[in-house]
Write a protein that holds these residues in place. Structure first.
Motif, mmCIF file in Angstrom:
data_model
loop_
_atom_site.group_PDB
_atom_site.id
_atom_site.type_symbol
_atom_site.label_atom_id
_atom_site.label_comp_id
_atom_site.label_asym_id
_atom_site.label_seq_id
_atom_site.Cartn_x
_atom_site.Cartn_y
_atom_site.Cartn_z
ATOM 1 N N PHE A 139 0.193 -5.319 -56.450
ATOM 2 C CA PHE A 139 0.408 -5.997 -57.721
ATOM 3 C C PHE A 139 1.052 -7.378 -57.577
ATOM 4 C CE2 PHE A 139 0.926 -1.368 -58.132
ATOM 5 C CZ PHE A 139 -0.259 -1.092 -58.812
ATOM 6 N N TYR A 140 1.524 -7.699 -56.355
ATOM 7 C CA TYR A 140 2.187 -8.989 -56.142
ATOM 8 C C TYR A 140 1.698 -9.603 -54.838
ATOM 9 C CZ TYR A 140 5.270 -6.869 -59.572
ATOM 10 O OH TYR A 140 5.765 -6.238 -60.686
ATOM 11 N N GLU A 141 1.475 -10.916 -54.866
ATOM 12 C CA GLU A 141 1.072 -11.643 -53.668
ATOM 13 C C GLU A 141 2.081 -12.755 -53.396
ATOM 14 O OE1 GLU A 141 -2.948 -12.955 -53.864
ATOM 15 O OE2 GLU A 141 -3.741 -10.981 -54.426
ATOM 16 N N TYR A 142 2.390 -12.924 -52.128
ATOM 17 C CA TYR A 142 3.391 -13.902 -51.721
ATOM 18 C C TYR A 142 2.837 -14.782 -50.609
ATOM 19 C CZ TYR A 142 6.838 -11.021 -54.166
ATOM 20 O OH TYR A 142 7.535 -10.317 -55.114
ATOM 21 N N ILE A 143 3.345 -15.985 -50.551
ATOM 22 C CA ILE A 143 3.157 -16.850 -49.379
ATOM 23 C C ILE A 143 4.454 -16.814 -48.588
ATOM 24 C CG2 ILE A 143 3.085 -19.273 -48.649
ATOM 25 C CD1 ILE A 143 1.095 -19.788 -50.868
ATOM 26 N N HIS A 165 -1.886 4.501 -63.227
ATOM 27 C CA HIS A 165 -3.149 5.142 -62.863
ATOM 28 C C HIS A 165 -3.849 4.464 -61.671
ATOM 29 C CE1 HIS A 165 -2.643 7.445 -66.499
ATOM 30 N NE2 HIS A 165 -2.647 6.327 -67.235
ATOM 31 N N VAL A 166 -3.140 3.558 -60.999
ATOM 32 C CA VAL A 166 -3.705 2.930 -59.797
ATOM 33 C C VAL A 166 -3.143 3.638 -58.568
ATOM 34 C CG1 VAL A 166 -3.860 0.818 -58.421
ATOM 35 C CG2 VAL A 166 -3.958 0.697 -60.929
ATOM 36 N N LYS A 167 -4.032 4.108 -57.710
ATOM 37 C CA LYS A 167 -3.635 4.769 -56.471
ATOM 38 C C LYS A 167 -3.627 3.736 -55.350
ATOM 39 C CE LYS A 167 -5.227 8.400 -53.294
ATOM 40 N NZ LYS A 167 -6.288 9.419 -53.053
ATOM 41 N N TYR A 168 -2.566 3.742 -54.537
ATOM 42 C CA TYR A 168 -2.487 2.734 -53.477
ATOM 43 C C TYR A 168 -1.542 3.216 -52.373
ATOM 44 C CZ TYR A 168 2.081 1.580 -55.426
ATOM 45 O OH TYR A 168 3.368 1.653 -55.850
ATOM 46 N N THR A 194 3.168 -15.933 -55.487
ATOM 47 C CA THR A 194 2.050 -16.796 -55.859
ATOM 48 C C THR A 194 1.178 -16.215 -56.963
ATOM 49 O OG1 THR A 194 0.619 -15.838 -54.153
ATOM 50 C CG2 THR A 194 1.921 -17.784 -53.557
ATOM 51 N N GLN A 195 1.081 -14.862 -57.041
ATOM 52 C CA GLN A 195 0.178 -14.271 -58.020
ATOM 53 C C GLN A 195 0.628 -12.870 -58.387
ATOM 54 O OE1 GLN A 195 -4.155 -15.117 -57.788
ATOM 55 N NE2 GLN A 195 -4.411 -12.913 -57.562
ATOM 56 N N VAL A 196 0.480 -12.529 -59.670
ATOM 57 C CA VAL A 196 0.746 -11.177 -60.157
ATOM 58 C C VAL A 196 -0.586 -10.558 -60.570
ATOM 59 C CG1 VAL A 196 1.904 -9.771 -61.901
ATOM 60 C CG2 VAL A 196 3.058 -11.787 -60.947
ATOM 61 N N ASN A 197 -0.904 -9.379 -59.993
ATOM 62 C CA ASN A 197 -2.143 -8.665 -60.298
ATOM 63 C C ASN A 197 -1.809 -7.483 -61.200
ATOM 64 O OD1 ASN A 197 -3.534 -10.390 -58.467
ATOM 65 N ND2 ASN A 197 -2.844 -9.101 -56.768
ATOM 66 N N ASN A 198 -2.144 -7.578 -62.477
ATOM 67 C CA ASN A 198 -1.845 -6.505 -63.420
ATOM 68 C C ASN A 198 -2.782 -5.318 -63.211
ATOM 69 O OD1 ASN A 198 0.245 -7.842 -65.089
ATOM 70 N ND2 ASN A 198 -1.401 -9.291 -65.498
ATOM 71 N N PRO A 199 -2.295 -4.101 -63.437
ATOM 72 C CA PRO A 199 -3.143 -2.918 -63.261
ATOM 73 C C PRO A 199 -4.414 -2.950 -64.099
ATOM 74 C CG PRO A 199 -0.843 -2.277 -63.479
ATOM 75 C CD PRO A 199 -0.911 -3.742 -63.774
ATOM 76 N N LYS A 223 -5.139 -11.279 -63.708
ATOM 77 C CA LYS A 223 -4.367 -11.920 -62.648
ATOM 78 C C LYS A 223 -3.636 -13.131 -63.213
ATOM 79 C CE LYS A 223 -7.481 -10.467 -58.931
ATOM 80 N NZ LYS A 223 -8.315 -10.898 -57.789
ATOM 81 N N THR A 224 -2.386 -13.269 -62.820
ATOM 82 C CA THR A 224 -1.576 -14.389 -63.287
ATOM 83 C C THR A 224 -1.122 -15.210 -62.087
ATOM 84 O OG1 THR A 224 -0.763 -13.061 -65.135
ATOM 85 C CG2 THR A 224 0.456 -15.075 -64.609
#
Length: 661
Positions: free
Chosen positions: A199-203, A228-231, A267-272, A276-277
């Motif tokens: 759900f989160y991306e970083y540099i 409800h997201v399996k990871y 850098t980015q937030v990935n919502n379930p 994407k933000t």
């Protein structure tokens, strides 16, 4: 080195290019890295021949960041454990711990489960373990946003092993803990593990050094579920061993600019739900957001309207040039408003609240000043900077939190100036020295622009000295007049003001100065500073000869650059010129038998001039040192080091007097 961290196979392959297997024979692996498990031979560790002056040694430094699921999303859980061996009493400083944590509004980071132990060997071969009492942990407020937990290890002595660990829980996803592999003492083993969720991306921005090991892999633990997201966590392990101490801290902006470390930026937030933000992707977008920010760009517009109605009608700007108007308006803010000492790039008070309080943070003062200047028709814009203690910015990635301060750029008919309305002791067209840190970002709707922050003018230290040696009393009567300008004058204002007792006490710390009277001729104002003093110094006599130091104890007497080489710049903050003139009366019946050699060095780096004019009755000694750059590159280090050797030798060389036959 800049890389993206996220939970995906392609990135795992990319980062895997840096993998270097750890050697089984490494020094670090000979000792336990398990908290609470102390091997007997760790007490036998001695100072390494590579660093015989080390006061202490980090045996291991291990950090682990993990995304902890809560009721409303994720928190970051950072676990940190560290073990050190103390070699000398000077190493006791490393047994005093500060753990910073961040607070913003109603949200705050928490420090939990602090454990700390001191281990001392006993004569019978056993070991004493002393636990930290939880009542000896204290909280301290550093500023509006940062607090620290503080404690000191009990029972520490030379030879002790100390270790501590704690957990930090943070609701701030932008604040994924950074990691420093290097310290001011040597480190045997340093490892940082980051467990990413999708759900989160970083540099990460890597500064200096090279990993001994870097592994990226999918966790083999049971899957996790969120919305409800399996990871499974995607794990990154970064390891370095046998890291030398960062020792040379002389003339640098900030230690953080040069130690081996890695910083993380969200850098980015990935919502379930699939949305994407992006956080910040370009400099133009950052500028656009700042111009539209309620406490930045909109604050300037409100200050402009407020100034047009409330301030300008009471000021006479008629028949004034742009430069005169800028000087009047900036000095108006400096004289009527005070800085609360908080660095800031956003305002916290409204325009009316700030005006009523007559006090505010740096952003409130400077953004309000921009509004006032614009109300008068001047072209003023904000400039985002990172102060010297905050570290240098990385221009590759446009992140707002690289910056912690805002200053002002004004376009005038006589040229462009940079200014900061927080400092009343500087003239209207100067920045304080803590702002001199590479470049600043101009916040301008017209496009992306950068401006250098170096001071346009050198600072001056000027000393005029009169000496009348009296061999019979073994003393020399002295009169010293001095003048400091620009940032050297500011430094003296800040340190002494017109407190003659405080200045006298400082002067008498010199080995041979006996100060009788200090005076401040004229009125010290802005960054100009003058003082004079009379007194006496002890004459040094050796085998019937008298030794006289022409410039007393005023020049540097030791080269601060100690190391044979350096890989980073020598940063003096600003350019300076030191000028000394000493007139020495030759006592009746004495003659000069030794004079220091004259010097005349003048190139693009420095000017060093030393000249003596001799008559039968007196000597006039004139010396000048001009640093032509504020910052010298690492390739110029040896030349600057040699020049400082020349200054120390020449400007402290003594004149010899002997009685005539």
């Amino acid at each position: 080195m800049n890389r993206v961290l996220r939970s995906s196979l392609p990135i795992r392959l990319l980062l895997g290019l840096f993998f270097i297997a750890l050697a089984d024979s490494s020094t670090a692996q000979r000792y336990s890295q398990e908290f609470g498990v102390i091997a007997k031979d760790e007490f036998d560790l001695e100072v390494s021949a590579d660093d015989p002056e080390a006061e202490a040694l980090i045996l291991f430094d291990v950090g682990d960041s993990y995304f902890l699921e809560g009721n409303t999303g994720f928190d970051i859980q950072f676990t940190h454990s560290k073990r050190l061996k103390i070699f000398t009493t000077a190493g006791f400083d490393y047994a005093e711990i500060e753990i910073p944590y961040y607070v913003e509004g109603n949200q705050r980071e928490r420090i939990e489960e602090i454990e700390a132990f001191t281990y001392n060997p006993l004569e019978n071969g056993t070991m004493e373990r002393i636990s930290l009492n939880q009542q000896d942990i204290f909280d301290e407020v550093k500023n509006k946003y940062y607090r620290v937990k503080k404690f000191a290890f009990p029972g520490v002595k030379a030879g002790s092993i100390i270790e501590y660990r704690y957990k930090l829980i943070s609701p701030f996803k932008f604040n994924l803990p950074d990691w420093a592999f290097q310290s001011t003492i040597p480190t045997l083993f340093s490892k940082y593990t980051v467990r990413m969720v999708p759900f989160y991306e970083y540099i990460y921005l890597m500064q200096g050094g090279k990993f001994d090991s870097h592994k990226s892999y999918t966790s083999s633990e049971l899957p996790r579920y969120f919305a409800h997201v399996k990871y499974n966590d995607f794990v990154h392990e970064f390891t370095m061993e046998n890291i030398p101490a960062f020792k040379d801290e002389t003339f640098i902006s900030s230690t953080d600019d040069y130690i081996i470390k890695m910083d993380f930026q969200l850098t980015q937030v990935n919502n379930p739900n699939g949305l994407k933000t992006e956080i910040i992707t370009t400099w133009p977008k950052l500028i656009e957001e700042l111009n539209d920010h309620e406490n930045f760009g909109k604050y300037i517009k409100k200050a402009q309207k407020f100034s047009e109605k409330t301030i300008l009608p009471s000021l006479d700007l008629s028949n004034k040039t742009q430069t005169e108007m800028a000087s009047l308006l900036i000095d108006y803010i400096k004289n009527d408003f005070s800085w609360d000492r908080y660095y800031a790039k956003y305002a916290n008070q409204s325009v009316k609240e700030f005006y009523a309080a007559k006090q505010g943070n740096a952003a409130e003062i400077n953004l309000f000043t921009i509004g006032l200047l614009k109300a008068a028709g001047l072209k003023a814009k904000p400039v985002l900077i990172s102060t010297r203690d905050h570290g240098k910015i990385t221009m590759d990635y446009p992140f707002s939190h690289f910056f912690n301060y805002v200053v002002i750029i004004v376009e005038l008919e006589a040229g462009t100036i940079l200014t900061d309305a927080t400092e009343p002791l500087l003239t209207f067209d100067r920045l304080p020295p803590f702002c001199f840190n590479d470049n600043g970002l101009i916040i301008d709707e017209a496009g992306v622009g950068w401006v250098g922050l170096e001071s346009p003018k050198a600072s001056l230290n000027n000393y005029t000295i009169s000496q009348k040696p009296n061999p019979d009393s073994l003393k020399s009567n002295i009169l010293v007049s001095s003048q400091m300008t620009e940032f050297e004058g500011l430094k003296m204002h800040k340190k002494y003001g017109t407190d003659d007792k405080l200045l006298t006490k400082s002067l008498e710390k010199g080995e041979y100065l006996d100060v009788h009277k200090v005076s401040f001729p004229g009125r010290s104002q802005n960054s100009q500073y003058s003082f004079a003093f009379t007194g006496a110094c002890q004459l040094e006599r050796v085998d019937g000869k008298f030794l006289i130091s022409p410039f007393l104890n005023l020049p540097i007497d030791e080269n601060p650059l100690k190391y044979p080489s350096r890989t980073y710049p020598v940063d003096f903050t600003y350019k300076t010129t030191d000028h000394y003139q000493s007139i020495i009366e030759i006592p009746e019946g004495y003659q000069v038998t030794y004079l220091p050699s004259n010097q005349n060095i003048d190139d693009h780096l420095m000017t060093i001039k030393y000249n003596i004019i001799s008559t039968d009755k007196s000597l006039t000694v004139d010396g000048k040192i001009e640093y032509k750059k504020a910052v010298y590159g690492s390739g110029e280090y040896l030349r600057i080091k040699n020049r400082l050797d020349t200054i120390v030798k020449t400007f402290n060389d003594q004149i010899v007097l002997e009685k005539r036959d």
